[in-house]
Motif scaffolding. Structure first.
Motif, mmCIF file in Angstrom:
data_model
loop_
_atom_site.group_PDB
_atom_site.id
_atom_site.type_symbol
_atom_site.label_atom_id
_atom_site.label_comp_id
_atom_site.label_asym_id
_atom_site.label_seq_id
_atom_site.Cartn_x
_atom_site.Cartn_y
_atom_site.Cartn_z
ATOM 1 N N THR A 58 -15.797 42.903 -7.979
ATOM 2 C CA THR A 58 -16.690 43.117 -6.847
ATOM 3 C C THR A 58 -15.878 43.703 -5.702
ATOM 4 O O THR A 58 -14.657 43.782 -5.765
ATOM 5 N N SER A 59 -16.565 44.109 -4.643
ATOM 6 C CA SER A 59 -15.881 44.817 -3.561
ATOM 7 C C SER A 59 -14.969 43.920 -2.756
ATOM 8 O O SER A 59 -14.025 44.383 -2.124
ATOM 9 N N HIS A 105 -14.122 50.535 -8.424
ATOM 10 C CA HIS A 105 -15.404 50.107 -7.863
ATOM 11 C C HIS A 105 -16.515 50.553 -8.803
ATOM 12 O O HIS A 105 -16.409 51.591 -9.469
ATOM 13 N N VAL A 128 -17.262 40.543 -12.515
ATOM 14 C CA VAL A 128 -18.621 40.435 -13.021
ATOM 15 C C VAL A 128 -18.669 41.132 -14.379
ATOM 16 O O VAL A 128 -18.126 42.231 -14.543
ATOM 17 N N ALA A 146 -25.812 46.568 -6.536
ATOM 18 C CA ALA A 146 -24.819 45.497 -6.542
ATOM 19 C C ALA A 146 -24.065 45.558 -7.852
ATOM 20 O O ALA A 146 -24.625 45.952 -8.893
ATOM 21 N N THR A 147 -22.797 45.181 -7.802
ATOM 22 C CA THR A 147 -21.995 45.150 -9.024
ATOM 23 C C THR A 147 -22.660 44.288 -10.079
ATOM 24 O O THR A 147 -22.686 44.634 -11.266
ATOM 25 N N GLU A 148 -23.216 43.157 -9.653
ATOM 26 C CA GLU A 148 -23.841 42.228 -10.590
ATOM 27 C C GLU A 148 -25.010 42.850 -11.344
ATOM 28 O O GLU A 148 -25.354 42.401 -12.449
ATOM 29 N N PRO A 152 -12.021 39.297 -4.301
ATOM 30 C CA PRO A 152 -12.884 39.901 -5.316
ATOM 31 C C PRO A 152 -12.988 39.001 -6.536
ATOM 32 O O PRO A 152 -12.031 38.301 -6.891
ATOM 33 N N THR A 198 -23.551 51.424 -1.165
ATOM 34 C CA THR A 198 -22.437 50.468 -1.099
ATOM 35 C C THR A 198 -22.370 49.693 0.209
ATOM 36 O O THR A 198 -21.805 48.612 0.243
#
Length: 501
Positions: free
Chosen positions: A154-155, A202, A164, A297-299, A161, A272
């Protein structure tokens, strides 16, 4: 779930690599590399991974790192993203804790960050074969994660961080579409050249690289966002669309570039981090190019809401500030703390059923405060876990940040909470100025006094050369917070006597 090694995403990548080997694939540092060169390194890496396993990659924005990433996906393994730019001690500890069977990276990174006993593969460039430290097949394969394509960082904007797990199915739905099982390999490489400046560490960088690869689209790959190099690439290749994180978009907006420099660009996409409607309008006024913001979102493995060009043309004037409508098969709703769905325009917690998880995806509660109007447009109002409670008054840092960034001398701002013995906590702000501009803290406070409630005005404003940022371009709020924790409290910019209102 499809068998990972034979997953449609892996098959699509393999098909593109074989499609036109002599055609250009990646331009890096002024030199074009072909799909054949990319394929050779990717397949050499894949051949070293005899059993699908977790493979750490010390990712940097370089062509051979793209090839290594694709090679692990061709093998059916899991890419464990490692950011070599987080500081040697933290990265070394991260690698040791992961206990990976194999780590790939450049020679300098491997020598300085990977301890003895861990198998490694050194990658130098696309002209040099990957060099394993030992026969990989004889090494313990570790704990495999079937079906997981990437363990993505994650960011880390609000804390350390975390990783995920993003499945092959999620990535495929993001970059190929919901019917990826039926997706065919492109019949010819795309002619238009894309520009990728997002970091590979990222999700935005991974997403844009895979978008180009599955479409056989050549792309210019920048080590990082650099205004001059980016503008030169835009002038040379005239892409129809470019992607800019808000910090980069503001750099372009406040630069000496004019409409002629961006000739050919029809839309700019931005995500982002929050982008103010004022900045989006100012960009369109200056360059004649609409800015299409999005929410991801990364998730979720990608975006779940965004503006389309038709929506922008029809609704922007009445929906400005929204991040658009649900996209990619996602469903959105706003709920109260008990999980009860709220009606149109009522603020609450955002829940998402991401399209990347398929049509039966469960609701995932975010920490974002949002509202959704009757037409399905989503507004992100702030983060519930970042709200600052000052003497009983709630302050949303994004409101303060947006007000600061409205000042003509301010290039960017970040707002965090600082503990206060009397009020519980107060907002403090870090500000970076536009090139060639100057302002004083008192002037900023006066500017804010007409735009914010008195209790929302930061108790300290630090003007710095550059705000610390994560690889994705977001303000690194942990570093910002550390700055104020380590800095003695100086004179207050305004009176703290009496009620904070």
């Amino acid at each position: 779930m499809t068998d990972t090694h034979d997953h449609p995403l892996s098959g699509r990548i393999a098909g593109v690599l074989d499609l036109a080997p002599s055609s250009r694939a990646i331009e890096f540092d002024g030199t074009w590399h072909s799909w054949g060169e990319l394929a050779e390194t990717a397949r050499r890496v894949s051949a070293l991974i005899t059993t699908p396993c977790q493979v750490g990659i010390l990712l940097r924005n370089r062509p051979e790192h793209v090839a290594a990433f694709l090679g692990v996906l061709l093998s059916g393994g899991t890419v464990v993203v490692i950011n070599p730019s987080r500081g040697d001690d933290r990265t070394r500890s991260d690698i040791a804790a992961l206990e990976l069977p194999l780590v790939i990276g450049g020679q300098a990174d491997l020598a300085g960050l990977v301890g003895p006993g861990t198998a490694t593969v050194t990658i130098a460039d696309l002209d040099t074969a990957p060099i394993p430290s030992e026969p990989i097949g004889e090494h313990d394969a570790g704990t495999p994660l079937p079906g997981i394509a990437v363990r993505m960082l994650t960011s880390g904007t609000t804390g350390p961080p975390k990783r995920v797990e993003i499945t092959y199915d999620m990535l495929a739905r993001s970059v190929i579409g919901t019917d990826f099982e039926q997706a065919a390999t492109p019949t010819a490489p795309r002619g238009g050249v894309a520009i990728v400046n997002a970091p590979l560490v990222h999700i935005g960088g991974i997403f844009r690289i895979l978008q180009c690869v599955v479409a056989a689209r050549p792309f210019v790959f920048l080590p990082r966002f650099d205004l001059e190099r980016w503008a030169a690439a835009v002038r040379a290749h005239r892409p129809g669309a470019v992607s800019l994180v808000p910090a980069a978009l503001r750099m372009v907006l406040h630069s000496d570039l004019g409409p002629a420099d961006l000739d050919g660009v029809r839309v700019v996409t931005s995500g982002t981090a929050p982008l103010s409607a004022a900045d989006a309008d100012a960009f369109q006024d200056k360059f004649g190019i609409p800015v299409l913001t999005s929410y991801a979102a990364t998730e979720f493995g990608g975006g779940v809401a965004g503006w389309t060009l038709p929506d922008h043309q029809q609704f922007w004037n009445t929906k400005r500030g929204s991040v658009g409508r649900a996209s990619g098969g996602a469903r959105l709703r706003v709920v109260d703390e008990d999980g009860t769905a709220l009606g149109p325009d009522v603020p609450g917690l955002l829940e998402v059923a991401p399209g990347q998880l398929g049509p039966t995806a469960s609701w995932v509660r975010t920490t974002d405060i949002a509202r959704i109007d009757a037409d399905g447009f989503l507004w992100i109002l702030g983060r519930a876990d970042q709200a600052i409670i000052r003497g009983g008054f709630k302050i949303m840092p994004d409101d303060v940040r947006a007000a600061l960034e409205g000042h003509p001398a301010v290039g960017g701002a970040a707002v965090v909470a600082r503990t206060d013995d009397r009020l519980g906590e107060t907002p403090v702000a870090m500000v970076e100025l536009r090139a060639g501009r100057h302002t004083e803290v008192d002037e900023l406070v006066d500017y804010l006094s007409t735009r914010l409630a008195r209790y929302e005005i930061p108790t300290e404003i630090a003007v710095v050369e550059a705000i610390p940022r994560t690889p994705s371009g977001k303000a690194d709020l942990s570093a910002v917070r550390a700055h104020f924790t380590a800095t003695p409290i100086g004179p207050r910019p305004h009176s703290e006597s009496g009620d904070p209102t």
